[in-house]
Design a protein around this motif. Structure first.
Motif, short mmCIF file in Angstrom:
data_model
loop_
_atom_site.label_atom_id
_atom_site.label_comp_id
_atom_site.label_asym_id
_atom_site.label_seq_id
_atom_site.Cartn_x
_atom_site.Cartn_y
_atom_site.Cartn_z
N SER A 454 44.69 34.88 49.71
CA SER A 454 45.76 33.56 48.99
C SER A 454 47.34 34.42 48.69
CB SER A 454 44.93 32.63 48.52
OG SER A 454 45.16 33.67 47.01
N GLN A 455 47.57 36.01 48.12
CA GLN A 455 48.13 35.93 48.36
C GLN A 455 48.91 35.74 46.58
OE1 GLN A 455 51.42 37.11 50.51
NE2 GLN A 455 50.25 37.89 52.62
N GLN A 456 47.68 35.29 45.66
CA GLN A 456 48.75 35.06 44.51
C GLN A 456 48.66 35.85 43.54
OE1 GLN A 456 44.78 33.42 43.49
NE2 GLN A 456 43.59 35.14 41.72
N THR A 457 49.90 35.70 42.91
CA THR A 457 50.38 36.03 41.68
C THR A 457 49.50 36.47 40.57
OG1 THR A 457 51.85 34.58 40.37
CG2 THR A 457 52.50 36.31 42.41
N GLN A 458 49.11 35.15 39.81
CA GLN A 458 47.86 35.47 39.34
C GLN A 458 46.80 36.66 39.04
OE1 GLN A 458 48.44 32.80 40.48
NE2 GLN A 458 49.51 30.72 39.67
N ASP A 459 46.90 37.09 37.50
CA ASP A 459 45.97 38.10 37.63
C ASP A 459 44.31 37.47 37.73
OD1 ASP A 459 47.42 39.85 36.71
OD2 ASP A 459 46.54 39.43 34.48
N ILE A 460 43.16 37.95 37.83
CA ILE A 460 41.76 37.14 38.50
C ILE A 460 41.33 37.28 37.09
CG2 ILE A 460 39.78 37.69 40.26
CD1 ILE A 460 41.57 38.90 42.41
N PRO A 461 40.89 36.18 37.23
CA PRO A 461 39.92 36.48 35.59
C PRO A 461 38.58 36.83 35.55
CG PRO A 461 40.43 34.27 36.17
CD PRO A 461 40.70 35.08 37.93
N GLY A 462 38.16 37.39 35.15
CA GLY A 462 36.61 37.68 34.72
C GLY A 462 36.46 38.82 35.65
N LEU A 463 37.43 39.26 36.35
CA LEU A 463 36.43 40.29 37.34
C LEU A 463 36.16 41.34 37.30
CD1 LEU A 463 36.87 40.75 40.43
CD2 LEU A 463 39.07 42.31 39.91
N ARG A 464 34.61 41.52 37.09
CA ARG A 464 34.10 42.63 36.88
C ARG A 464 32.64 42.84 38.02
NH1 ARG A 464 36.64 42.38 33.16
NH2 ARG A 464 36.37 41.85 31.01
N LEU A 465 33.48 44.25 38.28
CA LEU A 465 32.33 44.87 38.95
C LEU A 465 30.95 45.96 38.77
CD1 LEU A 465 31.90 45.06 42.54
CD2 LEU A 465 33.54 46.70 42.48
N ARG A 466 29.87 45.67 39.27
CA ARG A 466 28.49 46.81 38.68
C ARG A 466 28.26 48.27 39.43
NH1 ARG A 466 25.69 44.04 36.75
NH2 ARG A 466 24.06 44.09 37.38
N ALA A 467 28.05 48.94 39.56
CA ALA A 467 27.46 49.95 40.75
C ALA A 467 26.09 50.06 40.18
CB ALA A 467 28.59 50.83 41.42
N GLU A 468 24.86 50.15 40.98
CA GLU A 468 23.86 50.48 40.62
C GLU A 468 23.22 50.86 42.01
OE1 GLU A 468 21.83 48.34 37.87
OE2 GLU A 468 21.94 47.38 39.52
N GLY A 469 23.79 52.99 42.04
CA GLY A 469 23.22 53.54 43.29
C GLY A 469 24.47 53.02 44.33
N GLU A 470 23.66 52.82 45.75
CA GLU A 470 24.30 51.41 46.24
C GLU A 470 24.38 50.45 46.80
OE1 GLU A 470 26.60 54.20 49.15
OE2 GLU A 470 25.88 54.93 46.74
N ARG A 471 24.53 49.66 45.43
CA ARG A 471 24.36 47.68 45.46
C ARG A 471 25.54 47.64 43.67
NH1 ARG A 471 19.29 49.39 44.94
NH2 ARG A 471 18.93 49.61 42.08
N LEU A 472 26.50 47.16 44.60
CA LEU A 472 27.31 46.47 44.25
C LEU A 472 27.37 45.40 43.48
CD1 LEU A 472 30.90 47.66 46.08
CD2 LEU A 472 29.24 48.58 44.08
N THR A 473 27.79 44.33 42.78
CA THR A 473 27.25 43.41 41.81
C THR A 473 28.73 43.11 41.15
OG1 THR A 473 24.99 43.48 40.99
CG2 THR A 473 26.54 41.12 40.01
N LEU A 474 29.42 41.56 42.02
CA LEU A 474 30.73 41.50 42.11
C LEU A 474 30.24 39.79 41.14
CD1 LEU A 474 34.08 41.35 42.56
CD2 LEU A 474 33.53 39.76 44.51
N ALA A 475 31.01 39.71 39.73
CA ALA A 475 30.92 38.86 38.82
C ALA A 475 32.73 38.74 38.67
CB ALA A 475 30.68 39.47 37.36
N LEU A 476 32.72 36.68 38.64
CA LEU A 476 33.85 35.99 38.89
C LEU A 476 33.46 35.14 37.79
CD1 LEU A 476 35.00 36.26 42.38
CD2 LEU A 476 36.18 37.73 40.44
N ASP A 477 34.84 34.04 37.48
CA ASP A 477 34.71 33.17 36.54
C ASP A 477 34.39 32.10 37.53
OD1 ASP A 477 35.73 32.26 33.74
OD2 ASP A 477 36.55 30.41 36.00
N LYS A 478 33.30 31.39 37.11
CA LYS A 478 32.88 30.00 37.80
C LYS A 478 33.97 29.42 37.87
CE LYS A 478 29.53 27.61 37.50
NZ LYS A 478 27.72 26.50 36.31
#
Length: 510
Positions: A454-478
């Motif tokens: 969307s080319q927004q200029t604000q920061d992305i709140p609650g952005l978290r990424l966790r890796a376990e082996g070849e598995r990624l879990t992406l967390a965002l603000d609800k």
């Protein structure tokens, strides 16, 4: 096979640090070891071995086993010398012969194991840039004058015009001392007719850019590498010049050379036995250069590609990294939206820093991801449809200063995979040592592009990424994600897109 040391984070070269540059040429392998002292490089060791890699080429992209073994034995000895130097202070480059191999990895895998260090394959124009850099550092600084540098190697010849330390024009032709000797005198027999025909053919190749070079002009002409040095020594021994090579001396040298009917019978004063089998091709190429460019005098420099690699190593990873200059130039040339590129880059690096430890990604991986993020929209200059495919083609096939061929392929693969489907063959050209990092960085770039669609200029709140082996879990603000249904749909699409990279994605909210 010996495992390669993992590169540590790039750091400025400090006084007292040791550096090593290796040039795996078509005729000889060279290594120079230097120490930084009071801001200057002081050479502490030089090694050279005649390997004649070009002799091993079979004409269909293969290499003879005996020549391959000769190369590996040499690299093993070189590896012992640099074993105690930090990997980030070593750079080994391979040139024309490896570029001609049908499957370069058939050489690179055992060669890197023997050396104990990664080997980069560089393009002819990148070779020309590094040759010029080495020669320019060996000459008195003259910012107001232009130099022509001629480097005749075993498999190719590089011609460069530059000012100061900056090359203005770079060309690389498939005409070196070994290649030309094999091409025009395959049975070892010499004759004036063969020489005349060969001279006409090679001169025509140099004529492709001769007019451009002549229009630019130069204040001095300098020859580098072993062939020019050997010819200069022969001219001196024949009392034709005092070290330089001139338009008057070359024909006399050629006539003396052609008194022999066979290559093994060549008898020139000052010519070493080591250089005799390939001197005919070297003199032939140099005479063609003199003819095409109208040269009158060529000084001989002791510096060459290896010194250029050494000085280039000083700037890599810092503000003077030529790859950063190239990325900036590509962004300008192709009209990339700098603001959007910066947004994608910032997000990609934020994600990178959250998973780097788990995935064991290093400083070089981070730099590659940063550059791919800035260049991911380069294909839009051609068309919006399949722009990721167009961008990958540009990056893989352009001459990009500072990048090895392997680096360009990784960059191209990241751009190719940042959207849509992931082709099964996209990572095939990438060396095994870079493969895991390339796939993982491609996943991070895909997420960064989706999150910034969307080319927004604000920061992305609650952005978290966790890796376990070849598995990624992406967390965002609800609440933030609920307000962006299109983004959520795009992210859910990545749940099926990521497996093409061998990586799975899970989306959560907090």
């Amino acid at each position: 096979m010996r495992s390669l040391p993992r590169r540590r984070p790039a750091a400025p070269v400090r006084d007292g640090d040791m550096l090593a540059a290796l040039d795996l040429g078509s005729n000889s392998f060279h290594m120079v070891v230097a120490q930084r002292v009071l801001g200057q490089l002081r050479v502490v060791d030089r090694l050279r071995e005649t390997v004649r890699m070009a002799e091993g080429l079979d004409g269909v992209g293969g290499m003879s086993p005996d020549v391959l073994q000769r190369a590996l034995d040499c690299l093993s000895r070189f590896g012992q010398r640099i074993a105690d130097i930090p990997p980030q202070h070593i750079r080994a480059v391979a040139t024309n012969t490896v570029r001609q191999l049908r499957a370069p990895e058939s050489f690179l895998l055992p060669a890197e194991s023997a050396l104990g260090h990664a080997i980069e394959v560089i393009s002819g124009r990148e070779e020309a840039r590094l040759v010029y850099l080495g020669v320019a550092h060996a000459q008195p600084p003259r910012e107001d004058q232009q130099r022509l540098v001629i480097d005749i190697g075993g498999g190719s010849t590089e011609c460069i015009i530059g000012r100061g330390f900056v090359p203005l024009e770079r060309e690389s032709l498939q005409a070196g001392c070994i290649a030309s000797t094999r091409r025009f005198f395959p049975n070892g027999r010499l004759s004036k007719k063969k020489w005349k025909d060969a001279l006409t053919e090679i001169t025509a190749e140099f004529q492709q850019f001769a007019a451009v070079y002549r229009s630019l002009g130069w204040d001095e002409a300098i020859g580098s590498s072993g062939t020019n040095k050997a010819i200069g020594e022969i001219c001196t021994a024949m009392k034709l010049t005092k070290g330089a090579i001139t338009a008057e001396a070359l024909p006399q040298l050629r006539e003396r050379l052609l008194q022999a009917e066979r290559i093994e019978d060549i008898d020139l004063p000052g010519l070493s036995a080591d250089r005799r089998p390939i001197i005919a091709g070297g003199v032939l190429v140099l005479e063609a250069v003199f003819t095409a460019l109208g040269l009158q005098r060529l000084q001989v420099s002791k510096a060459a590609l290896r010194e250029g690699v050494l000085y280039d190593l000083l700037g890599r990873g810092g503000a003077d990294d030529p790859r950063e200059v190239s990325v900036h130039a590509l962004m300008q040339r192709y009209g990339i939206d700098a603001a959007q590129a910066a947004r994608v880059e910032a997000t990609a690096l934020q994600l990178f820093d959250q998973v780097a430890k788990e995935w064991k990604l290093g400083a070089d991986d981070r730099l590659m991801l940063s550059r791919a993020a800035r260049l991911h929209e380069i294909g839009l200059a051609i068309a919006h449809s399949s722009y990721h495919v167009h961008g990958a083609y540009i990056l893989e096939n352009s001459d990009i200063a500072g990048f090895s061929q392997q680096e360009q392929r990784v960059l191209a693969a990241l751009v190719r995979c940042h959207r849509r489907n992931v082709p099964k063959t996209v990572f095939e050209p990438i060396p095994d040592r870079l493969l895991a990092g390339a796939r993982q960085c491609a996943a991070l770039l895909r997420l960064a592009v989706v999150l910034n669609r969307s080319q927004q200029t604000q920061d992305i709140p609650g952005l978290r990424l966790r890796a376990e082996g070849e598995r990624l879990t992406l967390a965002l603000d609800k609440r933030w994600l609920q307000a962006r249904p299109l983004l959520r749909a795009d992210l859910e699409g990545e749940l099926t897109g990521m497996p093409g990279l061998g990586i799975t994605l899970k989306l959560t909210v907090n």
